[in-house]
Design a protein around this motif. Structure first.
Motif, PDB file in Angstrom:
ATOM      1  N   PRO A 139      69.319  60.654  46.172  1.00  0.00           N
ATOM      2  CA  PRO A 139      67.965  60.734  45.615  1.00  0.00           C
ATOM      3  C   PRO A 139      67.982  60.468  44.107  1.00  0.00           C
ATOM      4  O   PRO A 139      68.991  60.683  43.432  1.00  0.00           O
ATOM      5  N   PHE A 140      66.830  60.030  43.584  1.00  0.00           N
ATOM      6  CA  PHE A 140      66.747  59.693  42.147  1.00  0.00           C
ATOM      7  C   PHE A 140      65.302  59.867  41.681  1.00  0.00           C
ATOM      8  O   PHE A 140      64.367  59.808  42.485  1.00  0.00           O
ATOM      9  N   PRO A 141      65.114  60.078  40.379  1.00  0.00           N
ATOM     10  CA  PRO A 141      63.736  60.197  39.857  1.00  0.00           C
ATOM     11  C   PRO A 141      62.993  58.872  40.014  1.00  0.00           C
ATOM     12  O   PRO A 141      63.556  57.791  39.800  1.00  0.00           O
ATOM     13  N   ASP A 142      61.738  58.961  40.371  1.00  0.00           N
ATOM     14  CA  ASP A 142      60.962  57.736  40.632  1.00  0.00           C
ATOM     15  C   ASP A 142      59.513  57.949  40.185  1.00  0.00           C
ATOM     16  O   ASP A 142      59.079  59.086  39.934  1.00  0.00           O
ATOM     17  N   LEU A 143      58.784  56.816  40.066  1.00  0.00           N
ATOM     18  CA  LEU A 143      57.369  56.852  39.708  1.00  0.00           C
ATOM     19  C   LEU A 143      56.543  56.371  40.886  1.00  0.00           C
ATOM     20  O   LEU A 143      56.800  55.290  41.424  1.00  0.00           O
ATOM     21  N   ASP A 144      55.583  57.159  41.257  1.00  0.00           N
ATOM     22  CA  ASP A 144      54.642  56.762  42.310  1.00  0.00           C
ATOM     23  C   ASP A 144      53.343  56.323  41.626  1.00  0.00           C
ATOM     24  O   ASP A 144      52.560  57.132  41.151  1.00  0.00           O
ATOM     25  N   MET A 145      53.132  54.982  41.565  1.00  0.00           N
ATOM     26  CA  MET A 145      51.976  54.420  40.855  1.00  0.00           C
ATOM     27  C   MET A 145      50.722  54.324  41.732  1.00  0.00           C
ATOM     28  O   MET A 145      49.627  54.117  41.214  1.00  0.00           O
ATOM     29  N   VAL A 190      44.687  57.234  42.180  1.00  0.00           N
ATOM     30  CA  VAL A 190      44.053  56.228  41.339  1.00  0.00           C
ATOM     31  C   VAL A 190      44.277  56.509  39.862  1.00  0.00           C
ATOM     32  O   VAL A 190      44.544  55.594  39.071  1.00  0.00           O
ATOM     33  N   LYS A 191      44.154  57.765  39.469  1.00  0.00           N
ATOM     34  CA  LYS A 191      44.171  58.107  38.056  1.00  0.00           C
ATOM     35  C   LYS A 191      45.476  58.740  37.590  1.00  0.00           C
ATOM     36  O   LYS A 191      45.565  59.200  36.463  1.00  0.00           O
ATOM     37  N   GLU A 192      46.485  58.803  38.466  1.00  0.00           N
ATOM     38  CA  GLU A 192      47.711  59.509  38.111  1.00  0.00           C
ATOM     39  C   GLU A 192      48.942  58.690  38.448  1.00  0.00           C
ATOM     40  O   GLU A 192      48.951  57.926  39.422  1.00  0.00           O
ATOM     41  N   ILE A 193      49.966  58.888  37.635  1.00  0.00           N
ATOM     42  CA  ILE A 193      51.309  58.410  37.946  1.00  0.00           C
ATOM     43  C   ILE A 193      52.119  59.644  38.329  1.00  0.00           C
ATOM     44  O   ILE A 193      52.266  60.572  37.521  1.00  0.00           O
ATOM     45  N   VAL A 194      52.604  59.676  39.540  1.00  0.00           N
ATOM     46  CA  VAL A 194      53.312  60.851  40.043  1.00  0.00           C
ATOM     47  C   VAL A 194      54.800  60.681  39.787  1.00  0.00           C
ATOM     48  O   VAL A 194      55.415  59.688  40.219  1.00  0.00           O
ATOM     49  N   LEU A 195      55.361  61.649  39.058  1.00  0.00           N
ATOM     50  CA  LEU A 195      56.821  61.704  38.900  1.00  0.00           C
ATOM     51  C   LEU A 195      57.385  62.456  40.092  1.00  0.00           C
ATOM     52  O   LEU A 195      56.992  63.601  40.352  1.00  0.00           O
ATOM     53  N   LYS A 196      58.292  61.847  40.810  1.00  0.00           N
ATOM     54  CA  LYS A 196      58.811  62.477  42.018  1.00  0.00           C
ATOM     55  C   LYS A 196      60.278  62.131  42.184  1.00  0.00           C
ATOM     56  O   LYS A 196      60.830  61.292  41.465  1.00  0.00           O
ATOM     57  N   CYS A 197      60.887  62.807  43.132  1.00  0.00           N
ATOM     58  CA  CYS A 197      62.258  62.483  43.511  1.00  0.00           C
ATOM     59  C   CYS A 197      62.217  61.595  44.750  1.00  0.00           C
ATOM     60  O   CYS A 197      61.674  61.997  45.787  1.00  0.00           O
ATOM     61  N   ASN A 198      62.728  60.430  44.617  1.00  0.00           N
ATOM     62  CA  ASN A 198      62.820  59.515  45.748  1.00  0.00           C
ATOM     63  C   ASN A 198      64.028  59.895  46.584  1.00  0.00           C
ATOM     64  O   ASN A 198      65.139  60.058  46.049  1.00  0.00           O
ATOM     65  N   GLU A 199      63.818  60.061  47.898  1.00  0.00           N
ATOM     66  CA  GLU A 199      64.922  60.514  48.755  1.00  0.00           C
ATOM     67  C   GLU A 199      66.086  59.527  48.802  1.00  0.00           C
ATOM     68  O   GLU A 199      67.187  59.894  49.219  1.00  0.00           O
ATOM     69  N   GLY A 200      65.875  58.330  48.376  1.00  0.00           N
ATOM     70  CA  GLY A 200      66.943  57.331  48.423  1.00  0.00           C
ATOM     71  C   GLY A 200      67.077  56.737  49.793  1.00  0.00           C
ATOM     72  O   GLY A 200      66.843  55.550  49.998  1.00  0.00           O
ATOM     73  N   SER A 201      67.438  57.569  50.753  1.00  0.00           N
ATOM     74  CA  SER A 201      67.557  57.125  52.144  1.00  0.00           C
ATOM     75  C   SER A 201      66.696  58.036  53.019  1.00  0.00           C
ATOM     76  O   SER A 201      67.087  59.182  53.303  1.00  0.00           O
ATOM     77  N   PRO A 202      65.543  57.575  53.459  1.00  0.00           N
ATOM     78  CA  PRO A 202      64.715  58.396  54.355  1.00  0.00           C
ATOM     79  C   PRO A 202      65.454  58.786  55.626  1.00  0.00           C
ATOM     80  O   PRO A 202      65.234  59.873  56.174  1.00  0.00           O
ATOM     81  N   LEU A 203      66.342  57.898  56.102  1.00  0.00           N
ATOM     82  CA  LEU A 203      67.097  58.189  57.307  1.00  0.00           C
ATOM     83  C   LEU A 203      67.956  59.435  57.130  1.00  0.00           C
ATOM     84  O   LEU A 203      67.988  60.323  57.995  1.00  0.00           O
ATOM     85  N   MET A 204      68.650  59.520  55.980  1.00  0.00           N
ATOM     86  CA  MET A 204      69.505  60.681  55.738  1.00  0.00           C
ATOM     87  C   MET A 204      68.658  61.937  55.545  1.00  0.00           C
ATOM     88  O   MET A 204      69.047  63.032  55.986  1.00  0.00           O
ATOM     89  N   PHE A 205      67.517  61.781  54.904  1.00  0.00           N
ATOM     90  CA  PHE A 205      66.638  62.940  54.694  1.00  0.00           C
ATOM     91  C   PHE A 205      66.185  63.527  56.025  1.00  0.00           C
ATOM     92  O   PHE A 205      66.276  64.747  56.250  1.00  0.00           O
ATOM     93  N   TYR A 206      65.751  62.668  56.910  1.00  0.00           N
ATOM     94  CA  TYR A 206      65.282  63.166  58.203  1.00  0.00           C
ATOM     95  C   TYR A 206      66.446  63.548  59.115  1.00  0.00           C
ATOM     96  O   TYR A 206      66.281  64.350  60.045  1.00  0.00           O
ATOM     97  N   SER A 207      67.636  63.034  58.867  1.00  0.00           N
ATOM     98  CA  SER A 207      68.824  63.475  59.618  1.00  0.00           C
ATOM     99  C   SER A 207      69.168  64.924  59.254  1.00  0.00           C
ATOM    100  O   SER A 207      69.509  65.739  60.133  1.00  0.00           O
ATOM    101  N   VAL A 208      69.081  65.241  57.950  1.00  0.00           N
ATOM    102  CA  VAL A 208      69.329  66.615  57.505  1.00  0.00           C
ATOM    103  C   VAL A 208      68.300  67.553  58.119  1.00  0.00           C
ATOM    104  O   VAL A 208      68.633  68.644  58.620  1.00  0.00           O
ATOM    105  N   LEU A 209      67.024  67.164  58.076  1.00  0.00           N
ATOM    106  CA  LEU A 209      65.982  67.990  58.686  1.00  0.00           C
ATOM    107  C   LEU A 209      66.181  68.103  60.191  1.00  0.00           C
ATOM    108  O   LEU A 209      65.974  69.175  60.790  1.00  0.00           O
TER     109      LEU A 209
END
Length: 834
Positions: free
Chosen positions: A705-711, A715-734
């Protein structure tokens, strides 16, 4: 200094059809006026400026003096006739026969209409005689004729490009066009208007002014005139381009009178006139109102006042130049008087004295300033003079006396003059450079004039800009808009000439089927797009870090958004996490304090401590999710949560299996007793946790995972978030965590009916039910939310599921330990077991 003779012919605007045999070449039709002044060289002029109605032919005198009922617009026969006169001896019509060089023109100046130059060239081009026209350049197909033809008039194409630039400068895209029905007019329609269309100019109407050949066509012309007037003043276009020649103004002045005759309402129009036009009128139009021209714009050949012109003009009079028939004709019409020789023809007029002053005439009758046409004639004469000087200077550069060659016949040198004329370059007495380009056209620009009409019917043409074709592209057109006087109806604001109102910012144009491109509807910009100018074809997307304002005419910077410790939601979640962490620590302390009591010992103390520690870490892991995402926090956020929760669920699973095996081991002869011991919990918890840790290690090693910007989520916000990097691994852990939960729930559910004294299965069953419900609802909730609310959903799921384990498993035991200590005894446990 050379003395130049002037040989001028005035072509009357009359015509004649003479029966065959009535006239011979030795007895030709008479030119209305001829004027000659002697000099060292002759420069001839063929001009056509007088309109005249004629009487019925009775053949009592020469037919050309009593022409019948015919009004002619620049008939070719008169130009051909005048051209052949130039090839004859003065006073005798014997073309192509001269026994000496007397009166042979060095050059011929013709105009102002293109017809004069065209028909003149048909005769004079054969003899290679230099010809200069100060009007529209005729279209010639013969290169030889073109080689002897010069235009003291800039390129018409340059003028039309200037008109186009002017229209675009004022954003006049919806205009009307009036043109004269002749060859030049047709060429204008076919070649020029399509170029205008390509640049976004549309035409509400294109109307033609008929070219009359005879008086019999006047009725037809009037009928067409009525129709043209209806079209022009019924048009929604406020700008009307008039492509005409010098006589067009006379017809244009008739149009308002036709409208008055029909009791129509005359709306103000901005007339845009070409440089070929000038202010001319029929004598009967002398007193007509010209206010319709107020605010008009016109192109004109660039001109400048020539020193001495006004003085020379004021000296002109019929008494001083009695042989000049031109001036007598003009004088009678200008001053509404008559000379004695014409009293019978102009009854009721006062007698002309010849002492009348030109400066007393109103501008609508006679302009004393040098117009573009006059300046062109002046430059034409100067060009011929300089070319002659250069030619003779080169041939006789060693001669010291001009008289040696002054009388040399020009017949043999006429063709030689072209090389000098084409290359002529000089400064005239007004201080301006005069030269021709490779096509024989004057290298010059245009003045842009504004017509201002005063209440006394005089007018002034004010220079408001220039069009310089030789200038850099961004400086070709210069306009001083602040000096423009607009038609009165527009209250001194720039007129609009559009098919419809401009689309304001925030809207884009959309085409209306079946209408020109200048006619369109306006549609609001869609979400996420703006238009910050009028009449934009398409709305544009805002940059990713900006969003449209309410009016969709500008972009605003987006706010930075993340789940902060300082906002109410972040504070609430942080408070809950701290509170639950404190409660977990308190429970752990209670268990450690009462570690020797039966209820604590009966439920595997070490496994209980491990579970409580895992839950404490689960609550504390929430703080990895709150605050601005950083590289380190994103790196450990999901993996820490996954490993700790796997340990907690593994502990629950181990406790459930331990309870089940403990009851099974109490049966006689059971071999399961050997499995029940302290090593069993370690055997369950450690492999289950290590497997999750392995998944997380692979995740961090391959696509962390890494810091990312959700543009785009808001509409009016830039969301600072953590990008999972690999959705597959994220849902594998869950998914792995879900499997552990399902196994633990299943085992606890099967063991729920075991005796209460030693049995945590009921509580574990209920806790795992809560745990599973939370995480099953987490997935759709997580996927349906955006931005920082996704983080909040995950934090809530962590807190809720951990709280479910904490309270469902440990609250009953803490109740007994703290509130009912009498039940926390071995005999009580044994009694309840039985």
């Amino acid at each position: 200094m050379f003395m130049f003779a002037v040989l001028a012919f005035l072509l009357p605007q009359v015509g004649l059809s003479v029966p065959a045999g009535k006239c011979t070449i030795s007895d030709p039709l008479l030119i209305l006026h001829q004027y000659y002044r002697s000099g060292d060289f002759v420069i001839a002029a063929v001009v056509s400026q007088i309109y005249r109605f004629s009487n019925t032919i009775i053949y009592e005198k020469h037919p050309s003096q009593e022409l019948f009922n015919e009004l002619i617009h620049f008939r070719p026969r008169w130009t051909f006739h005048a051209s052949m006169e130039l090839l004859s001896r003065r006073g005798r019509f014997t073309p192509n026969y001269k026994c000496d060089a007397e009166n042979i023109p060095a050059a011929v100046i013709g105009g102002p209409n293109f017809d004069v130059g065209l028909h003149m060239a048909a005769i004079l081009g054969i003899y290679k005689m230099p010809q200069l026209t100060y009007g529209t350049a005729p279209v010639m197909s013969t290169k030889e004729r073109l080689a002897y033809f010069y235009r003291v008039f800039p390129s018409s194409n340059q003028q039309y490009m200037g008109i186009l630039k002017l229209l675009l400068h004022f954003s006049w895209t919806w205009i009307g066009v009036i043109y004269v029905d002749d060859d030049c007019g047709e060429q204008f329609i076919q070649d020029v208007l399509p170029t205008f269309s390509q640049k976004g100019i549309c035409f509400d109407f294109i109307a033609k002014i008929p070219k009359i050949a005879s008086a019999s066509q006047v009725t037809e012309m009037v009928g067409e005139g009525f129709e043209t007037v209806r079209v022009v003043w019924g048009s929604s276009a406020n700008t009307v381009l008039v492509r005409g020649e010098i006589q067009t103004m006379m017809i244009l002045r008739i149009m308002p009178h036709i409208l008055e005759f029909e009791n129509g309402q005359m709306m103000s129009k901005v007339w845009l006139l070409t440089a070929q036009m000038d202010f001319t009128s029929f004598p009967f139009q002398r007193s007509w109102d010209i206010h319709f021209l107020h605010g008009a714009l016109s192109f004109a050949i660039h001109s400048k006042q020539v020193p001495g012109f006004q003085t020379s003009l004021q000296k002109r009079s019929p008494t001083m130049y009695k042989e000049d028939g031109f001036i007598r004709e003009f004088w009678e019409e200008a001053f509404a008087c008559a000379f004695p020789s014409s009293v019978t023809e102009k009854e009721g007029r006062e007698m002309c004295t010849g002492e009348e002053k030109l400066e007393t005439l109103p501008g609508s009758v006679f302009e004393t300033s040098m117009t573009g046409h006059s300046y062109s004639v002046y430059n034409a004469v100067c060009a011929v003079a300089h070319a002659l000087h250069s030619m003779y200077s080169s041939q006789f550069k060693h001669s010291t006396r001009i008289s040696h060659w002054r009388r040399r016949p020009l017949d043999h040198q006429r063709w030689q003059l072209h090389g000098f004329l084409r290359n002529v370059s000089f400064n005239n007495s007004a201080g301006e450079k005069v030269s021709f380009d490779q096509d024989g056209e004057l290298v010059a620009g245009f003045d842009i004039l504004n017509w201002v009409v005063f209440p006394n019917q005089s007018f002034q043409r004010v220079k408001l800009g220039t069009m310089e074709p030789q200038a850099p592209p961004d400086k070709v057109l210069k306009i001083h808009e602040h000096v423009i006087v607009w038609p009165s109806q527009f209250n001194q604001t720039r007129p609009l000439s559009l098919c419809n109102n401009n689309c304001p910012p925030g809207y884009s144009k959309t085409k209306i089927e079946g209408k020109p491109s200048c006619c369109y509807n306006c549609l609001p910009c869609p979400e996420g797009k703006i238009s910050n100018q009028e009449d934009m074809d398409d709305c544009v997307q805002c940059p990713e870090d900006q969003y449209p304002n309410k009016d969709k005419d500008s972009c605003l910077p987006k706010d930075i958004s993340f789940l902060s410790h300082t906002e109410p939601l972040g504070i609430s979640l942080s408070t809950c996490a701290l509170s639950l962490s404190f409660i977990t620590s308190l429970v752990l302390g209670i268990y450690m304090k009462h570690q020797d009591t039966p209820i604590v010992k009966a439920n595997n103390r070490k496994l209980t401590y491990t579970l409580l520690t895992s839950l404490l870490l689960c609550f504390l892991s929430v703080f990895l999710f709150i605050g601005q995402p950083q590289k380190l926090s994103c790196f450990f956020q999901q993996t820490t949560f996954g490993i700790i929760f796997s340990m907690a669920v593994s502990c629950v699973l181990a406790k459930t299996i331990t309870v089940v095996l403990a009851f099974m081991a109490t049966k006689p002869g059971s071999r399961i007793r050997t499995w029940v011991g302290k090593g069993l919990s370690t055997f369950i918890v450690l492999p289950c946790t290590l497997l999750q840790a392995t998944l997380c290690t692979v995740w961090l090693a391959t696509s962390p995972p890494f810091p990312d910007l959700d543009m785009h989520s808001f509409v009016k916000e830039i969301v600072l978030k953590c990008n999972e990097g690999s959705p597959l691994m994220f849902y594998s852990v869950l998914g792995y965590l879900g499997v552990l939960s399902l196994v633990s729930f299943s085992v606890a559910f099967l063991a729920r009916k075991l005796p209460d004294s030693f049995n945590e299965a009921k509580f574990i069953t209920f806790s795992m039910l809560v745990f599973s419900s939370v995480w099953l609802s987490f997935v759709p909730s997580y996927l349906s939310t955006k931005g920082k609310y996704m983080v909040a959903v995950e934090i809530f799921s962590i807190l809720a599921s951990s709280s479910g384990l904490l309270f469902c498993i440990f609250s009953p035991k803490c109740y007994i330990i703290l509130v009912r200590p009498e039940l926390n005894k071995k005999d009580q446990l044994m009694r309840r077991n039985h």
